[in-house]
Design a protein around this motif. Structure first.
Motif, PDB file in Angstrom:
ATOM      1  N   SER A   1      43.400  15.570  27.094  1.00  0.00           N
ATOM      2  CA  SER A   1      41.974  15.908  27.078  1.00  0.00           C
ATOM      3  C   SER A   1      41.763  17.414  27.200  1.00  0.00           C
ATOM      4  O   SER A   1      40.892  17.986  26.540  1.00  0.00           O
ATOM      5  CB  SER A   1      41.242  15.193  28.223  1.00  0.00           C
ATOM      6  N   SER A   2      42.565  18.029  28.050  1.00  0.00           N
ATOM      7  CA  SER A   2      42.419  19.474  28.252  1.00  0.00           C
ATOM      8  C   SER A   2      43.023  20.282  27.114  1.00  0.00           C
ATOM      9  O   SER A   2      42.626  21.435  26.882  1.00  0.00           O
ATOM     10  CB  SER A   2      43.075  19.882  29.577  1.00  0.00           C
TER      11      SER A   2
ATOM     12  N   SER B   1      36.455  11.523  30.372  1.00  0.00           N
ATOM     13  CA  SER B   1      35.100  12.019  30.596  1.00  0.00           C
ATOM     14  C   SER B   1      35.084  13.099  31.675  1.00  0.00           C
ATOM     15  O   SER B   1      34.446  14.145  31.522  1.00  0.00           O
ATOM     16  CB  SER B   1      34.183  10.863  31.003  1.00  0.00           C
ATOM     17  N   GLY B   2      35.814  12.844  32.768  1.00  0.00           N
ATOM     18  CA  GLY B   2      35.846  13.813  33.856  1.00  0.00           C
ATOM     19  C   GLY B   2      36.501  15.120  33.459  1.00  0.00           C
ATOM     20  O   GLY B   2      36.091  16.195  33.911  1.00  0.00           O
ATOM     21  N   THR B   3      37.517  15.052  32.603  1.00  0.00           N
ATOM     22  CA  THR B   3      38.237  16.260  32.189  1.00  0.00           C
ATOM     23  C   THR B   3      37.444  17.077  31.179  1.00  0.00           C
ATOM     24  O   THR B   3      37.456  18.312  31.217  1.00  0.00           O
ATOM     25  CB  THR B   3      39.599  15.885  31.579  1.00  0.00           C
ATOM     26  N   THR B   4      36.751  16.400  30.269  1.00  0.00           N
ATOM     27  CA  THR B   4      36.059  17.096  29.178  1.00  0.00           C
ATOM     28  C   THR B   4      34.586  17.347  29.429  1.00  0.00           C
ATOM     29  O   THR B   4      33.976  18.197  28.773  1.00  0.00           O
ATOM     30  CB  THR B   4      36.182  16.282  27.875  1.00  0.00           C
ATOM     31  N   GLY B   5      33.981  16.593  30.355  1.00  0.00           N
ATOM     32  CA  GLY B   5      32.551  16.725  30.602  1.00  0.00           C
ATOM     33  C   GLY B   5      31.688  15.923  29.644  1.00  0.00           C
ATOM     34  O   GLY B   5      30.457  15.967  29.732  1.00  0.00           O
TER      35      GLY B   5
ATOM     36  N   PRO C   1      29.809  12.688  28.437  1.00  0.00           N
ATOM     37  CA  PRO C   1      29.289  11.528  29.183  1.00  0.00           C
ATOM     38  C   PRO C   1      30.102  10.265  28.928  1.00  0.00           C
ATOM     39  O   PRO C   1      30.623  10.051  27.833  1.00  0.00           O
ATOM     40  CB  PRO C   1      27.859  11.387  28.651  1.00  0.00           C
TER      41      PRO C   1
ATOM     42  N   THR D   1      36.977  12.446  22.082  1.00  0.00           N
ATOM     43  CA  THR D   1      37.368  11.888  23.388  1.00  0.00           C
ATOM     44  C   THR D   1      37.850  10.445  23.264  1.00  0.00           C
ATOM     45  O   THR D   1      38.749  10.027  23.995  1.00  0.00           O
ATOM     46  CB  THR D   1      36.189  11.954  24.371  1.00  0.00           C
TER      47      THR D   1
END
Length: 429
Positions: free
Chosen positions: A121-122, A385-389, A391, A139
């Motif tokens: 993801s990062s 979702s948490g890594t990329t922002g 939703p 994503t």
């Protein structure tokens, strides 16, 4: 009646948010008390808590987790993505295919899906955004591709499956190679078809010159070393899976130090994360063993097998029911918890019908892969979702087509068990 009350208690504890390991232990103790009296748990619970984790083979789990943490902290996936993108980026949906292949490669150094999803993801998602990928598409691809890490060895869920069912961990890990390659291949072919049928859904990245492609190959050196050490060592039988896991963690650390891609603080963080993850897994294991002991003493597995025989349902029908059960549980629970809760019942049931235990292990892990990307839990969705922002609802929308490709792979493995059993049958031990 007691088994029904025990299962209802287990479900109630889950519903109130009690951690899985404690829920299993409490409900297992309740079942033992109701069946054999209070004195039965005074001896057995302490004994089970010790023997369930005092298993040398289980040291494979923290070693593979530590290997994954070193690989993630050392940014070894960056080189894999660069190589894959330079060689495959020109294809329709090329960067998405590169992400799949990089995820497969990182899976051979990782073994845990959440670590693979977070890492890719990062790395991949920002690059996909740059050339015009929609957030839900980018994503969704990364979340599903991250599941390859629990199929391609080293795979922590396959180790847990082997320990729980007392099957060869080495053969289980090797059995995941061809299914993992097929999964990555189906994803890639599916992405190409998806791009052709839906014009503009996935842009094509830059076409690199052959000189740039060749130069990028030096980034494969860490990957090749680790694959030869881990997979080659297990397949040849020169070392046990436990020894291979320890060597894999050591080699990963050495490679990261030589590349100067990891520092002392990150090494400490990797060790701390390994301790926390291992503690979580072992806690679930202890609870599952207590619950499993209750199932054994109450002969639930034997009664279930007799019940299925009496119904006269054909083997494929039973297998279909088991698959649906795992798909439903995957929507709500973690992979390790699913394995430890269900295997004392499903493994003897399926093998009594003549199905191969190795093949069943790969099928179960494949079903758990799907669960990692399905609502409402979908661990990989939350990680991505948490890594990329992006939703959660957008990521969930993006995995739909990729899960259709996953279903195709599942059907192939169900129809042709020899795909799974071929490589393990050639092993020396």
């Amino acid at each position: 009646m007691i088994i029904v009350l025990t299962i209802l208690l287990l479900l109630a504890l889950f519903a109130f948010g009690v951690p899985v390991g404690f829920s299993l232990a409490i409900s297992g103790c309740f079942g033992l008390i109701m069946t054999n009296g209070f004195d039965s748990i005074l001896f057995y619970v302490g004994k089970i808590a010790h023997t369930s984790v005092a298993n040398f083979t289980l040291t494979t789990v923290p070693m593979f987790i530590l290997m994954a943490e070193f690989a993630s902290k050392g940014k070894l996936a960056n080189q894999l993505f660069t190589v894959a993108n330079r060689f495959l980026g020109y294809l329709p949906g090329g960067m998405a295919i590169a992400t799949v292949m990089a995820s497969a490669g990182f899976g051979a150094m990782c073994g845990t899906s959440s670590a693979a999803a977070a890492t890719m993801s990062s790395i991949a998602v920002p690059e996909m955004f740059k050339i015009g990928y929609k957030p839900r598409i980018a994503t969704g691809i990364v979340a599903v591709a991250g599941t390859l890490a629990i199929m391609i060895p080293p795979s922590v869920p396959l180790v847990v499956y082997g320990v729980t069912t007392e099957m060869s961990i080495g053969k289980l890990l090797i059995a995941g190679i061809i299914p993992g390659i097929i999964t990555a291949g189906v994803y890639s072919l599916g992405i190409i078809c998806w791009t052709k049928l839906s014009s503009g859904v996935m842009p094509t990245s830059v076409r690199y010159a052959w000189k740039e492609r060749i130069e990028s190959l030096k980034g494969l050196a860490p990957f090749i070393i680790l694959v030869l050490a881990v997979i080659g060592g297990m397949y040849s039988g020169v070392a046990t899976p436990t020894e291979i896991a320890a060597l894999g963690a050591l080699f990963t650390l050495i490679i990261c130090l030589l590349m100067r891609s990891i520092n002392l603080q990150e090494i400490v963080q990797a060790i701390e994360k390994t301790v926390l993850t291992t503690t979580m897994i072992y806690t679930i294991l202890v609870g599952a063993m207590i619950f499993g002991y209750y199932l054994t003493t109450s002969q639930v597995a034997q009664k279930s097998i007799a019940f299925v025989d009496a119904l006269g349902i054909p083997g494929w029908g039973v297998m279909a029911i088991v698959c649906v059960l795992y798909l439903i549980m995957g929507c709500f629970m973690d992979t390790i918890a699913i394995l430890l809760i269900t295997l004392p019942l499903t493994f003897p049931l399926v093998t009594s019908l003549g199905y191969d235990g190795l093949w069943f292990g790969i099928i179960v892990v494949k079903l758990c892969e799907i669960g990692l990307c399905t609502p409402p839990v979908g661990l990989n969705i939350y990680v991505t979702s948490g890594t990329t922002g992006v939703p959660l609802e957008e990521v969930f929308k993006g995995v739909g087509v990729m899960l259709a490709f996953e279903a195709v792979t599942l059907l192939i493995l169900l129809a042709f068990p020899s795909i799974v059993t071929f490589l393990p049958s050639l092993m020396k031990s």
